[in-house]
Design an enzyme around this catalytic site. Structure first.
Site, mmCIF file in Angstrom:
data_model
loop_
_atom_site.group_PDB
_atom_site.id
_atom_site.type_symbol
_atom_site.label_atom_id
_atom_site.label_comp_id
_atom_site.label_asym_id
_atom_site.label_seq_id
_atom_site.Cartn_x
_atom_site.Cartn_y
_atom_site.Cartn_z
ATOM 1 C CG PHE A 140 7.769 53.914 61.514
ATOM 2 C CD1 PHE A 140 8.073 53.472 62.594
ATOM 3 C CD2 PHE A 140 6.361 54.103 61.221
ATOM 4 C CE1 PHE A 140 7.153 53.023 63.772
ATOM 5 C CE2 PHE A 140 5.502 53.634 62.059
ATOM 6 C CZ PHE A 140 5.590 53.106 63.347
ATOM 7 C CB VAL A 150 6.719 53.306 56.421
ATOM 8 C CG1 VAL A 150 8.165 52.726 56.166
ATOM 9 C CG2 VAL A 150 5.870 52.765 57.348
ATOM 10 C CB CYS A 151 11.214 57.085 54.901
ATOM 11 S SG CYS A 151 12.180 57.546 53.626
ATOM 12 C CD GLU A 152 8.096 54.171 47.669
ATOM 13 O OE1 GLU A 152 7.567 55.263 47.647
ATOM 14 O OE2 GLU A 152 7.757 53.488 46.899
ATOM 15 C CB SER A 154 11.021 50.915 52.950
ATOM 16 O OG SER A 154 10.392 51.498 54.232
#
Length: 120
Positions: free
Chosen positions: A36, A74-76, A79
């Site tokens: 994501f 998930v790309c930190e 986010s």
């Protein structure tokens, strides 16, 4: 590998990606991971609370992880930029059971071992 860049609500991209993943697994294909990125990180935000008669896409991703054990990365950084998580990270404990916060290096490593990347 699937790359989800569409938001959880407001476009058809994430839902189409979910349906594609379900069909791929049901037909015996393997998806190594789902990443994501950009607005797609909102698929990780469990603070969304759709009405009871609406489809809960966040829960559907979690169910996909439970059923097929696919990694939900998930790309930190994305986010953090979109306010899905804070730097304190104390608002994400429950979600981290199913989703993993990773950096872009993770997507590069996954790309080395997959034969296709499909973006939704």
């Amino acid at each position: 590998m699937l790359l989800i860049t569409g938001p959880v609500y407001g476009s058809q991209n994430a839902l189409t990606g979910l349906l594609f993943a379900r069909n791929a697994f049901s037909s015996g294909n393997n998806i190594s991971s789902i990443f994501f990125y950009c607005n797609g990180v909102t698929n990780f935000n469990t603070k969304y609370s759709p009405s009871k008669n609406e489809f809960n896409l966040v829960q559907a991703w979690i169910d996909l992880n439970k059923k097929f054990k696919v990694k939900l990365n998930v790309c930190e950084s994305a986010s953090l930029r979109r306010g899905v998580i804070s730097k304190k990270k104390n608002n994400i404990d429950k979600e981290l059971v199913y989703f993993q916060l990773v950096g872009l290096i993770e997507i590069v490593q996954e790309m080395r071992y997959c034969d296709q990347i499909i973006q939704f």
